[in-house]
Motif scaffolding. Structure first.
Motif, PDB file in Angstrom:
ATOM      1  N   THR A 112      25.334   9.039 -28.108  1.00  0.00           N
ATOM      2  CA  THR A 112      26.114   7.987 -28.293  1.00  0.00           C
ATOM      3  C   THR A 112      27.482   8.236 -27.524  1.00  0.00           C
ATOM      4  OG1 THR A 112      26.856   7.817 -29.861  1.00  0.00           O
ATOM      5  CG2 THR A 112      24.917   7.139 -29.778  1.00  0.00           C
ATOM      6  N   GLY A 113      28.503   8.817 -27.490  1.00  0.00           N
ATOM      7  CA  GLY A 113      29.233   9.401 -26.717  1.00  0.00           C
ATOM      8  C   GLY A 113      30.060   9.322 -28.005  1.00  0.00           C
ATOM      9  N   THR A 114      29.834   9.053 -29.528  1.00  0.00           N
ATOM     10  CA  THR A 114      30.822   8.540 -30.430  1.00  0.00           C
ATOM     11  C   THR A 114      31.640   9.939 -30.569  1.00  0.00           C
ATOM     12  OG1 THR A 114      28.807   8.605 -32.114  1.00  0.00           O
ATOM     13  CG2 THR A 114      30.002   6.730 -31.643  1.00  0.00           C
ATOM     14  N   ILE A 115      31.283  11.017 -29.913  1.00  0.00           N
ATOM     15  CA  ILE A 115      31.889  12.722 -30.771  1.00  0.00           C
ATOM     16  C   ILE A 115      33.354  12.150 -30.287  1.00  0.00           C
ATOM     17  CG2 ILE A 115      31.182  13.610 -28.100  1.00  0.00           C
ATOM     18  CD1 ILE A 115      30.373  16.369 -30.856  1.00  0.00           C
ATOM     19  N   TYR A 116      33.589  11.496 -29.055  1.00  0.00           N
ATOM     20  CA  TYR A 116      34.633  11.726 -28.777  1.00  0.00           C
ATOM     21  C   TYR A 116      36.007  11.524 -29.793  1.00  0.00           C
ATOM     22  CZ  TYR A 116      36.612   6.660 -29.383  1.00  0.00           C
ATOM     23  OH  TYR A 116      36.600   5.591 -30.261  1.00  0.00           O
ATOM     24  N   GLU A 117      35.634  10.785 -30.296  1.00  0.00           N
ATOM     25  CA  GLU A 117      36.703  11.054 -31.874  1.00  0.00           C
ATOM     26  C   GLU A 117      36.985  12.146 -32.016  1.00  0.00           C
ATOM     27  OE1 GLU A 117      35.594   8.183 -34.754  1.00  0.00           O
ATOM     28  OE2 GLU A 117      37.570   7.237 -34.520  1.00  0.00           O
ATOM     29  N   LEU A 118      35.556  12.588 -32.241  1.00  0.00           N
ATOM     30  CA  LEU A 118      35.737  13.818 -33.951  1.00  0.00           C
ATOM     31  C   LEU A 118      36.843  15.289 -32.516  1.00  0.00           C
ATOM     32  CD1 LEU A 118      34.821  15.481 -36.265  1.00  0.00           C
ATOM     33  CD2 LEU A 118      33.725  16.443 -34.355  1.00  0.00           C
ATOM     34  N   GLY A 154      42.271  16.307 -25.998  1.00  0.00           N
ATOM     35  CA  GLY A 154      41.931  17.094 -26.367  1.00  0.00           C
ATOM     36  C   GLY A 154      40.400  17.114 -25.774  1.00  0.00           C
ATOM     37  N   LEU A 155      38.990  16.467 -25.210  1.00  0.00           N
ATOM     38  CA  LEU A 155      38.438  15.815 -24.843  1.00  0.00           C
ATOM     39  C   LEU A 155      37.810  17.208 -23.880  1.00  0.00           C
ATOM     40  CD1 LEU A 155      37.808  11.903 -25.136  1.00  0.00           C
ATOM     41  CD2 LEU A 155      38.166  13.693 -26.359  1.00  0.00           C
ATOM     42  N   VAL A 156      39.474  17.110 -23.081  1.00  0.00           N
ATOM     43  CA  VAL A 156      38.681  18.313 -22.224  1.00  0.00           C
ATOM     44  C   VAL A 156      39.256  19.679 -22.300  1.00  0.00           C
ATOM     45  CG1 VAL A 156      38.644  18.822 -19.789  1.00  0.00           C
ATOM     46  CG2 VAL A 156      37.620  16.352 -20.307  1.00  0.00           C
ATOM     47  N   ASN A 157      38.657  20.771 -21.644  1.00  0.00           N
ATOM     48  CA  ASN A 157      39.905  22.200 -21.885  1.00  0.00           C
ATOM     49  C   ASN A 157      40.663  22.640 -20.289  1.00  0.00           C
ATOM     50  OD1 ASN A 157      39.352  22.713 -24.044  1.00  0.00           O
ATOM     51  ND2 ASN A 157      37.266  23.738 -23.941  1.00  0.00           N
ATOM     52  N   PRO A 158      41.960  22.137 -20.146  1.00  0.00           N
ATOM     53  CA  PRO A 158      42.698  22.344 -18.662  1.00  0.00           C
ATOM     54  C   PRO A 158      42.303  23.500 -18.668  1.00  0.00           C
ATOM     55  CG  PRO A 158      43.869  22.463 -20.808  1.00  0.00           C
ATOM     56  CD  PRO A 158      42.786  22.122 -21.085  1.00  0.00           C
ATOM     57  N   SER A 159      41.990  23.621 -16.942  1.00  0.00           N
ATOM     58  CA  SER A 159      42.288  24.939 -16.199  1.00  0.00           C
ATOM     59  C   SER A 159      43.162  25.911 -16.949  1.00  0.00           C
ATOM     60  CB  SER A 159      41.629  24.937 -15.007  1.00  0.00           C
ATOM     61  OG  SER A 159      40.733  24.397 -14.992  1.00  0.00           O
ATOM     62  N   SER A 160      44.369  25.284 -16.175  1.00  0.00           N
ATOM     63  CA  SER A 160      46.121  25.990 -16.684  1.00  0.00           C
ATOM     64  C   SER A 160      46.815  25.009 -16.485  1.00  0.00           C
ATOM     65  CB  SER A 160      46.033  26.353 -15.323  1.00  0.00           C
ATOM     66  OG  SER A 160      46.395  25.984 -13.650  1.00  0.00           O
ATOM     67  N   GLY A 161      48.357  25.297 -17.352  1.00  0.00           N
ATOM     68  CA  GLY A 161      49.071  24.484 -16.999  1.00  0.00           C
ATOM     69  C   GLY A 161      49.161  23.889 -19.206  1.00  0.00           C
ATOM     70  N   THR A 162      50.205  22.968 -19.142  1.00  0.00           N
ATOM     71  CA  THR A 162      50.793  22.828 -20.761  1.00  0.00           C
ATOM     72  C   THR A 162      50.980  21.626 -20.614  1.00  0.00           C
ATOM     73  OG1 THR A 162      52.690  23.252 -19.997  1.00  0.00           O
ATOM     74  CG2 THR A 162      51.599  25.232 -21.212  1.00  0.00           C
ATOM     75  N   VAL A 163      50.690  20.660 -21.772  1.00  0.00           N
ATOM     76  CA  VAL A 163      51.140  19.802 -22.913  1.00  0.00           C
ATOM     77  C   VAL A 163      51.707  19.789 -23.649  1.00  0.00           C
ATOM     78  CG1 VAL A 163      50.044  17.462 -22.779  1.00  0.00           C
ATOM     79  CG2 VAL A 163      48.999  18.701 -20.643  1.00  0.00           C
ATOM     80  N   LEU A 164      52.524  18.983 -23.806  1.00  0.00           N
ATOM     81  CA  LEU A 164      53.478  19.195 -25.003  1.00  0.00           C
ATOM     82  C   LEU A 164      52.949  17.424 -25.627  1.00  0.00           C
ATOM     83  CD1 LEU A 164      57.183  20.633 -25.388  1.00  0.00           C
ATOM     84  CD2 LEU A 164      54.969  21.607 -25.496  1.00  0.00           C
ATOM     85  N   ALA A 165      52.594  16.740 -26.460  1.00  0.00           N
ATOM     86  CA  ALA A 165      52.467  14.967 -27.432  1.00  0.00           C
ATOM     87  C   ALA A 165      53.804  15.279 -28.680  1.00  0.00           C
ATOM     88  CB  ALA A 165      51.462  15.334 -26.887  1.00  0.00           C
ATOM     89  N   ASP A 166      54.659  14.668 -28.269  1.00  0.00           N
ATOM     90  CA  ASP A 166      55.675  14.771 -29.507  1.00  0.00           C
ATOM     91  C   ASP A 166      56.099  15.172 -29.609  1.00  0.00           C
ATOM     92  OD1 ASP A 166      57.280  13.463 -31.231  1.00  0.00           O
ATOM     93  OD2 ASP A 166      54.898  13.002 -32.734  1.00  0.00           O
ATOM     94  N   GLY A 167      56.172  16.477 -28.666  1.00  0.00           N
ATOM     95  CA  GLY A 167      56.903  18.253 -28.777  1.00  0.00           C
ATOM     96  C   GLY A 167      55.522  19.312 -29.621  1.00  0.00           C
TER      97      GLY A 167
END
Lengths: 263, 308
Positions: free
Chosen positions: A96-102, B53-66
């Motif tokens: 369903t795509g709800t895994i985005y949240e996890l 956090g849904l996709v893994n980056p190939s390279s590079g960095t990201v800071l979120a709120d430090g």
């Protein structure tokens, strides 16, 4: 790591509890499918194999046939239900795509696994105990080693819930979700000595059977009931642990690489 | 103002070989509304997906709120709420339970008062015990926003928030976004409804073919790149632009009854005075005049086109 600033500590307990409760709620929403249907199908086994055929069978190792098959039947349900529960639990959010949240949540992979597998295992353990209670209505039962009985129940439910979890991640369609349980697990479970002692097989097939991991589960579980086993109980326990460790290793690899979950 | 999100050198190449992001650098300021504009397939969703956090980056960095999004992902993700583009919701859960679930998932203790407030703000309170599958599309969108706000994020991502959304919800949503910003929440939205960026954003980033080609204050962007047009409604039709006016950037419209002058607002002299004088000298009279500024959309189209 400045994780303390999130007020979460080292383990995100709130997430584990949230997933666990979510999964358990799903079960109680569908009591017919989750509880009643396995109980009915197991009762049918008792009627057919226990009462109808069993009355004409010799007792095995001093155990009446109807009682002999009880541990195997519980294991059969435990295996299939653990796999079905856990594989569906993780496959459906992917579907369903709800895994985005996890995936976007501050949840470690082992926390997600603990919650999903914990819930799936809980359900199948409850089911196993219900089937056990149902069985007492049909045949006289005795449990010689109740602690080991529970240990095998928990270990097997956990192991096969993990295995189901892996299938759920691997599957990219409903067919794949069904194919492993149907083509591999069910045959292994039926040929694993649910309905017979492997001592009853010709010597060649007895050796072949020893490659079937389910044999060890059923044998150990039956030993906890009647104190008799096809293979030593230590071997049974060891093999169960090996399979559990293999499943944990596979799940760890999946999450570390993002296999089939992340691009 | 300090950066709440710092993206440096971020690249993503998918297994298919498709380069979705090519070494992106981007800073989002604390407390701003940032609009990320770009055509389909430009890399907007890939960029958001990596940060969340849904996709893994190939390279590079990201800071979120430090916090580094991969080394210190717990702290980073706790700060972020994501409203995805697709209407991906559970079906059989109630609104209340799915929103409470999200709060737990993000590691926050139960807080029914906060959940109630979020549901009330989104006009979902009356639907709290309704199963999600019984809700309309617009209501489901509200549920997704409620889930993202359930854990009180400091950064909110809205991926194409108003795609297929009715006017009422759109207005509710912008009201909510403004309120969130007043509370100090940083909001990053992607859109291809350019008027939204124009109306809402403090700054605009344009992404095309995996590269950030421009980041600018919205007002600055419109001032710098905005061309204006002066339209003169003539009293008598012209068949051609007179020789005397050849020095000006003019065109005829509406069968020669309108004269259009394009000029650059960033130029030192717009040339309007000179044009009007020249018109008077040439004996061309007009009934009416109006000016119009090019929209962000025009700017955007010309930017993307000049790159391809």
């Amino acid at each position: 790591m400045s994780q303390r600033s999130t007020g979460m500590g080292l383990i995100n307990w709130h997430a584990i509890v949230a997933i666990y409760r979510f999964e358990m709620a799903r079960t109680w929403r569908t009591p017919m499918q989750s509880i009643l249907s396995p109980v009915i199908s197991t009762s049918l086994y008792f009627v057919v194999f226990g009462a109808a055929i069993g009355s004409r069978m010799q007792s095995i190792d001093g155990v009446p046939y109807g009682a002999f098959i009880v541990p195997g039947l519980i294991m059969l349900s435990l295996l299939t239900q653990s796999i079905a529960n856990a594989s569906f639990a993780i496959y459906f959010p992917k579907f369903t795509g709800t895994i985005y949240e996890l995936l976007s949540a501050p949840v470690a992979w082992w926390e997600a696994v603990a919650a999903y597998v914990g819930a799936a295992a809980t359900k199948s353990i409850i089911l196993g105990l219900i089937i056990l209670a149902t069985a007492t209505l049909f045949v006289p039962l005795r449990i010689e080693h109740p602690v080991f009985m529970l240990l095998f129940l928990v270990l097997t439910a956990t192991t096969f819930s993990l295995f189901g979890f892996i299938i759920g991640i691997w599957a990219d369609g409903f067919e794949k979700l069904q194919v492993v349980p149907l083509l591999i697990v069910t045959p292994l479970a039926f040929l694993g000595g649910s309905f017979y002692s492997i001592e009853m097989l010709p010597p060649f097939w007895r050796v072949v059977t020893l490659f079937n991991p389910v044999v060890y589960l059923i044998s150990g579980f039956r030993w906890s009931f009647y104190g008799v086993a096809d293979v030593g109980v230590a071997v049974s326990l060891g093999m169960t642990m090996v399979f559990l460790a293999a499943c944990i290793g596979a799940v760890a690899w999946i999450f570390r690489t993002g296999y089939r979950l992340k691009n | 103002m300090t950066a709440i999100i710092s993206v440096s050198n971020l690249s993503k190449t998918y297994a298919s070989g498709f380069k979705a992001l090519k070494s992106i650098d981007l800073e989002i300021r604390r407390g701003e509304i940032f609009a990320l504009l770009g055509p389909n397939g430009a890399g907007k969703t890939t960029l958001i997906s990596i940060i969340c956090g849904l996709v893994n980056p190939s390279s590079g960095t990201v800071l979120a709120d430090g916090h580094d999004i991969s080394r210190d992902y717990r702290a980073a993700r706790s700060a972020i709420g994501l409203v995805p583009q697709e209407l991906t919701t559970d079906a059989f859960e109630t609104v209340w339970s799915t929103v409470s679930f999200s709060r737990g998932l993000f590691g926050k203790a139960r807080n029914p008062a906060h959940i109630e407030q979020v549901l009330r703000d989104l006009s979902l309170w009356d639907k709290r015990d309704t199963e999600i599958r019984r809700l309309s599309g617009g209501m489901k969108r509200r549920v997704l926003i409620a889930k993202a706000l359930s854990h009180e994020p400091r950064i909110l991502f809205l991926d194409e928030p108003t795609a297929g959304v009715d006017v009422e919800l759109r207005q509710d949503m912008w009201r909510m976004v403004r309120k969130l910003r007043e509370d100090g929440v940083t909001i990053i939205l992607t859109t291809h409804y350019i008027e939204e960026a124009e109306e809402m954003a403090d700054r605009v980033g344009v992404i095309s073919k995996g590269e950030i080609i421009l980041v600018e204050e919205k007002s600055e962007l419109m001032r710098k790149l905005g061309r204006k047009q002066l339209t003169l409604a003539l009293q008598e039709q012209l068949s051609a632009i007179p020789e005397a006016l050849a020095a000006f950037d003019l065109s005829l419209a509406a069968n020669g009854s309108e004269l259009i002058y394009s000029y650059d607002t960033k130029a030192e002299r717009t040339g309007i005075t000179a044009l009007l004088q020249a018109l008077a000298e040439a004996g061309i009279r007009f009934r009416d005049l109006q000016t119009s500024q090019s929209s962000l959309e025009d700017i955007f189209v010309s930017l993307v086109r000049s790159r391809s």
